[in-house]
Design an enzyme around this catalytic site. Sequence first.
Site, mmCIF file in Angstrom:
data_model
loop_
_atom_site.group_PDB
_atom_site.id
_atom_site.type_symbol
_atom_site.label_atom_id
_atom_site.label_comp_id
_atom_site.label_asym_id
_atom_site.label_seq_id
_atom_site.Cartn_x
_atom_site.Cartn_y
_atom_site.Cartn_z
ATOM 1 N N HIS A 100 24.894 -24.584 14.222
ATOM 2 C CA HIS A 100 24.146 -23.835 13.217
ATOM 3 C C HIS A 100 25.099 -23.199 12.216
ATOM 4 C CE1 HIS A 100 20.888 -24.429 15.974
ATOM 5 N NE2 HIS A 100 21.421 -23.630 16.884
ATOM 6 N N GLU A 118 22.983 -17.128 18.264
ATOM 7 C CA GLU A 118 21.991 -17.069 19.329
ATOM 8 C C GLU A 118 22.661 -16.764 20.669
ATOM 9 O OE1 GLU A 118 20.237 -20.912 18.935
ATOM 10 O OE2 GLU A 118 21.827 -21.939 20.043
ATOM 11 N N HIS A 176 27.108 -27.013 20.425
ATOM 12 C CA HIS A 176 26.492 -26.691 21.711
ATOM 13 C C HIS A 176 25.336 -27.627 22.025
ATOM 14 C CE1 HIS A 176 24.080 -24.554 18.670
ATOM 15 N NE2 HIS A 176 23.053 -24.782 19.479
ATOM 16 N N ARG A 196 22.272 -31.592 13.581
ATOM 17 C CA ARG A 196 22.489 -32.391 14.790
ATOM 18 C C ARG A 196 23.680 -33.324 14.608
ATOM 19 N NH1 ARG A 196 16.934 -33.525 14.221
ATOM 20 N NH2 ARG A 196 15.628 -32.102 15.411
#
Length: 322
Positions: A100, A118, A176, A196
Amino acid sequence: MHAPLRFQPLFREYIWGARRLGSVLGKPIGDAPRYAESWEIVDHGADQSIVAEGPLAGRSLSELLRTSAADLLGPELVCNRFPLLLKYLDCDRVLSVQVHPDDTYAQKMTPPDLGKTEAWYIIAAEPGSLIYAGLKQGVGPEELRAACAAGRTDDVLHTLQPSAGDCVFIPAGTVHALGSGLLVAEIQQSSDTTFRLFDWNRVDDTGNARPLHVSQAIEVTDYDRGPVDFQTPQDLASGGQRLVGCDKFFLDRFGGTAATEVGGDNRFRILTVVAGQATIAWGDGNSMALPLGQTALIPAAVGQVTLTGSDPESVVLCMGMP
């Protein structure tokens, strides 16, 4: 706005989900086979949490923010949308390898968005489950690009073997993926921006692969981050533990049956139950039961609440802004 708020969950059906959001967490999922996510608290464009009960039932989170921002957030927080997004994830299959962007990059996108830092709290983990968290030491953009081109992205990723109760912090820019066999609570910035790198050569039910964003992902990756480890809990004076503290949010854990005072500092709190059940008490004799998998938003105007677990195994996560 002087009582905790509960919202209707928003469900997402992705190819990696299953049915544990219903069978374990008691969510009102339908008959489809693959419910991947339950969005508990969200204010992101058309994705809106809707108040489930009480005098504000039917109101969206964005509407509450527009009309009562100081009561909801606290007088010192100024946001054009609710800043955090809480979700549950049922990872029946491994998720895509992704990364991200940070706030600076995301604000330059069309349309602009927040970055996405996150954290994951592991509710349940099957034996052999993995988490892919960060790049192996020494991996740079050329090594990452070559691994993606060869379909061996996982070769350059650091892996962890999680157990229930573990927490992993994923700042923006960290490559991740959540592995299969995991049930997870995730707190993040209110963003849905994902690049992605690799999706394990999968196709959906119609034979189509999900799009990849390799160039953007390589551009936003933080190559100095390196391997990521589990968070080390830090004891709080209140009796709980701080699992994550960063400039975007904090994540605390409270367990057992001891009564704990939460809030009262003119800031909102999010509470969600990841084991057992709990009760929230506030004001003059008011209370609310929170079963397993249920979430409550405590507006700043409510003030301090008392959180009590139902048994020694009860665990409640508490989240807010620093």
